[in-house]
Design an enzyme around this catalytic site. Structure first.
Site, mmCIF file in Angstrom:
data_model
loop_
_atom_site.group_PDB
_atom_site.id
_atom_site.type_symbol
_atom_site.label_atom_id
_atom_site.label_comp_id
_atom_site.label_asym_id
_atom_site.label_seq_id
_atom_site.Cartn_x
_atom_site.Cartn_y
_atom_site.Cartn_z
ATOM 1 N N ARG A 54 -30.266 -16.092 25.339
ATOM 2 C CA ARG A 54 -29.442 -14.815 25.246
ATOM 3 C C ARG A 54 -29.921 -13.851 26.420
ATOM 4 O O ARG A 54 -29.223 -12.967 26.969
ATOM 5 C CB ARG A 54 -29.691 -14.074 23.932
ATOM 6 C CG ARG A 54 -29.197 -12.744 23.943
ATOM 7 C CD ARG A 54 -29.137 -12.091 22.354
ATOM 8 N NE ARG A 54 -30.483 -12.336 21.602
ATOM 9 C CZ ARG A 54 -31.656 -11.878 21.650
ATOM 10 N NH1 ARG A 54 -31.825 -11.162 22.662
ATOM 11 N NH2 ARG A 54 -32.702 -12.613 21.028
ATOM 12 N N TYR A 107 -5.410 0.068 30.060
ATOM 13 C CA TYR A 107 -5.317 -1.025 29.253
ATOM 14 C C TYR A 107 -5.281 -0.615 27.818
ATOM 15 O O TYR A 107 -6.448 0.126 27.415
ATOM 16 C CB TYR A 107 -6.007 -2.387 29.571
ATOM 17 C CG TYR A 107 -6.182 -3.169 28.420
ATOM 18 C CD1 TYR A 107 -5.141 -3.946 28.278
ATOM 19 C CD2 TYR A 107 -7.475 -3.682 28.199
ATOM 20 C CE1 TYR A 107 -5.296 -4.908 27.453
ATOM 21 C CE2 TYR A 107 -7.735 -4.668 27.194
ATOM 22 C CZ TYR A 107 -6.408 -5.322 26.812
ATOM 23 O OH TYR A 107 -6.669 -6.167 26.021
ATOM 24 N N ASP A 179 -12.651 -0.143 36.740
ATOM 25 C CA ASP A 179 -12.253 -1.214 36.458
ATOM 26 C C ASP A 179 -11.399 -1.719 37.674
ATOM 27 O O ASP A 179 -10.277 -1.380 38.101
ATOM 28 C CB ASP A 179 -11.634 -1.049 35.367
ATOM 29 C CG ASP A 179 -10.898 -2.407 34.770
ATOM 30 O OD1 ASP A 179 -10.754 -3.418 35.538
ATOM 31 O OD2 ASP A 179 -10.510 -2.376 33.528
ATOM 32 N N LYS A 204 -9.364 -12.757 33.980
ATOM 33 C CA LYS A 204 -8.078 -12.468 34.905
ATOM 34 C C LYS A 204 -8.673 -13.597 36.331
ATOM 35 O O LYS A 204 -8.621 -14.645 36.313
ATOM 36 C CB LYS A 204 -7.703 -11.161 34.983
ATOM 37 C CG LYS A 204 -7.758 -10.343 33.537
ATOM 38 C CD LYS A 204 -6.752 -10.974 32.688
ATOM 39 C CE LYS A 204 -6.620 -10.149 31.534
ATOM 40 N NZ LYS A 204 -7.686 -9.827 30.720
#
Length: 387
Positions: A54, A107, A179, A204
Site C-alpha cells: 500500500r 464531469y 483534469d 480513459k
C-alpha cells in the site's frame, strides 16, 4: 530516465529500464510484483525502500515514474480510480472551511464528489464559466484555496485558459488543478503552462482499452506531492500491481492511439457538421469551434471526443443511439472502441435538470468518443443510424 527524450520514447522506456545487475533477470517489461509485503535484512532498512505494498510497490512505482515522465512532471501518483485521485487531492490539501472554485460543466461524478461528499466535510464549492476567467476571479473569497478545471471539459468541450487561470491562482495563492483526461499527456502538458497539479482518469486514454480502472496525479511541487502521497498511503486507495502493469502497457501505445483517435474524430466531426439531422457539432478541430485559437495555443492536438445535438426530441436521440451497430452505447470514453452516450440521462444524470439546462447539457446532446476503428466504417454506422 532523462526527459530529453521524445514522448514516444519516454512512454515506452521511462520507469522500465531493465535491471542488468548480476543475478537480475533483465526484464524488458516491468514485472508484476504481487507481494503485499517485503522482507528485509535489518529492522531499520527496508529492502529497496519497500515495506508494504500500500505504501509502495515496485510495479506501481514503475508506473508512477512513467506518468511523471510523460506529463513533464517531477512526481506521479497512481490511484484505484479517477475519483479516488480527486479525493486524494482534495482531502490531502484542503480542510473544513476551505472553498473551491470549479468549472461549471465538470464531469457529473466530480460534481457529485464536491456537492454531496466534500460538502459533508465542510469543503464548499462554487462554479464559474470556464470560458470567463473574470468569473473565477469574482468568485474568490477569503476561504478560497483551489481552482479546479477540465480541459477539454466534459461534455461541452469548453477550453480553460490555463495560463490566465494560473496567473489568477498565483496572485491569490491558490492551487490550480487541471483534469487533463480528454487530451492526455500526448496532446497537452498543463504543468508546462502553470498548472500546479494535473490529474487524469487513467481508465480513459492513458489505459486506453476499457479494461482497467484508475486515476493518476502529477505535479512538480514538492510540498503538494508530499501531502497527496501521505494521503495516498494513509487512506489506501492505491492502484493494484496488476492494474499498474495494464496501465503501463497501455501508455506504450498512447502516442499512436491519440493520433488515430484525433484523425478519426476530425473526419467524423466534418461528416456530422454537414448532416441535416444534426443541429450543432462541437469539436476543437472544426473551424466553427469558438475557442479554436486558445486551444491551439496550449494543446498540440484536438483529441477524440465530439459532442453534437440531434435535431428533435429526446426520443429522437434515443432512437438514433439504439440504431448504432458498431459504436457501443456505453458510458466512459478513451478506449480503442468507439463509445457514445446521452449525458443528460447517463454520465450527468446526477446533475440537477435545471443545472444541466443552465450550462447547456440538453436532452438531445450526444457525446461521442471516437475510437481507432476504420473512420469510413464509423461514418457509415452514424449515417445509417441517422436515417
Amino acid at each position: 530516465m532523462k526527459k530529453k527524450f521524445a514522448f514516444e520514447t519516454l512512454a515506452i522506456h521511462a520507469g522500465e529500464q531493465p535491471d542488468m545487475h548480476e543475478g537480475a533477470s533483465g526484464d524488458v517489461a516491468a514485472p508484476i510484483h504481487l507481494s503485499t509485503t517485503f522482507a528485509r535484512h535489518e529492522v531499520e532498512h527496508p529492502t529497496g525502500g519497500y515495506e508494504y505494498t500500500r505504501s509502495l510497490n515496485p510495479t506501481r512505482f514503475a508506473l508512477e515514474s512513467k506518468l511523471a515522465a510523460i506529463e513533464n512532471a517531477k512526481y506521479g501518483l497512481a490511484f484505484s480510480s479517477g475519483l479516488a485521485a480527486e479525493t486524494a487531492i482534495i482531502m490531502g490539501l484542503l480542510k473544513s472551511g476551505d472553498h473551491v472554485i470549479a468549472s461549471d460543466d465538470l464531469y457529473g461524478g466530480t460534481k457529485r464528489l464536491f456537492n454531496r461528499v466534500m460538502n459533508e466535510f465542510g469543503i464548499t464549492t462554487s462554479y464559474a464559466d470556464v470560458m470567463d476567467n473574470s468569473a473565477f476571479e469574482r468568485s474568490i473569497t477569503p476561504a478560497t484555496r483551489m481552482i479546479w478545471v477540465e480541459t477539454v471539459s466534459n461534455p461541452l468541450l469548453k477550453i480553460a485558459d490555463i495560463r490566465g487561470l494560473a496567473q489568477i491562482a498565483k496572485r491569490n495563492r491558490l492551487i490550480l488543478v487541471v483534469d487533463n483526461t480528454f487530451l492526455s499527456p500526448y496532446f497537452m502538458h498543463p504543468t508546462d503552462i502553470g498548472a500546479d497539479i494535473v490529474m487524469h482518469s487513467a481508465t480513459k486514454y492513458i489505459g486506453g482499452h476499457s479494461d482497467v480502472l484508475g486515476g493518476v496525479v502529477m505535479t512538480n511541487n514538492d510540498a503538494l506531492y508530499k501531502k497527496i502521497q501521505y494521503y495516498q498511503n494513509a487512506a489506501g486507495a492505491v492502484m493494484a500491481p496488476f492494474d499498474s502493469y495494464i496501465v503501463m502497457r497501455g501508455i506504450k501505445t498512447l502516442a499512436l492511439r491519440m493520433e488515430r483517435h484525433a484523425g478519426n474524430a476530425q473526419k467524423v466531426a466534418e461528416f456530422l457538421a454537414q448532416h441535416n439531422k444534426i443541429s450543432r457539432v462541437v469539436y476543437p478541430g472544426l473551424a466553427s469551434f469558438p475557442q479554436r485559437v486558445l486551444h491551439q495555443s496550449q494543446a498540440s492536438g484536438n483529441g477524440g471526443i465530439i459532442t453534437f445535438e440531434i435535431t428533435g426530441t429526446v426520443d429522437d436521440a434515443k432512437r438514433f443511439l439504439s440504431r448504432l451497430q458498431i459504436i457501443a452505447l456505453a458510458e466512459s470514453l478513451g478506449g480503442v472502441e468507439s463509445l457514445v452516450e446521452l449525458p443528460a440521462l447517463m454520465t450527468h444524470s446526477s446533475v440537477a435538470p435545471e443545472e444541466r439546462a443552465k450550462i447547456g447539457i440538453t436532452d438531445t446532446l450526444v457525446r461521442l468518443s471516437v475510437g481507432i476503428e476504420n473512420a469510413d466504417d464509423l461514418i457509415g454506422d452514424l449515417e445509417q443510424a441517422l436515417l
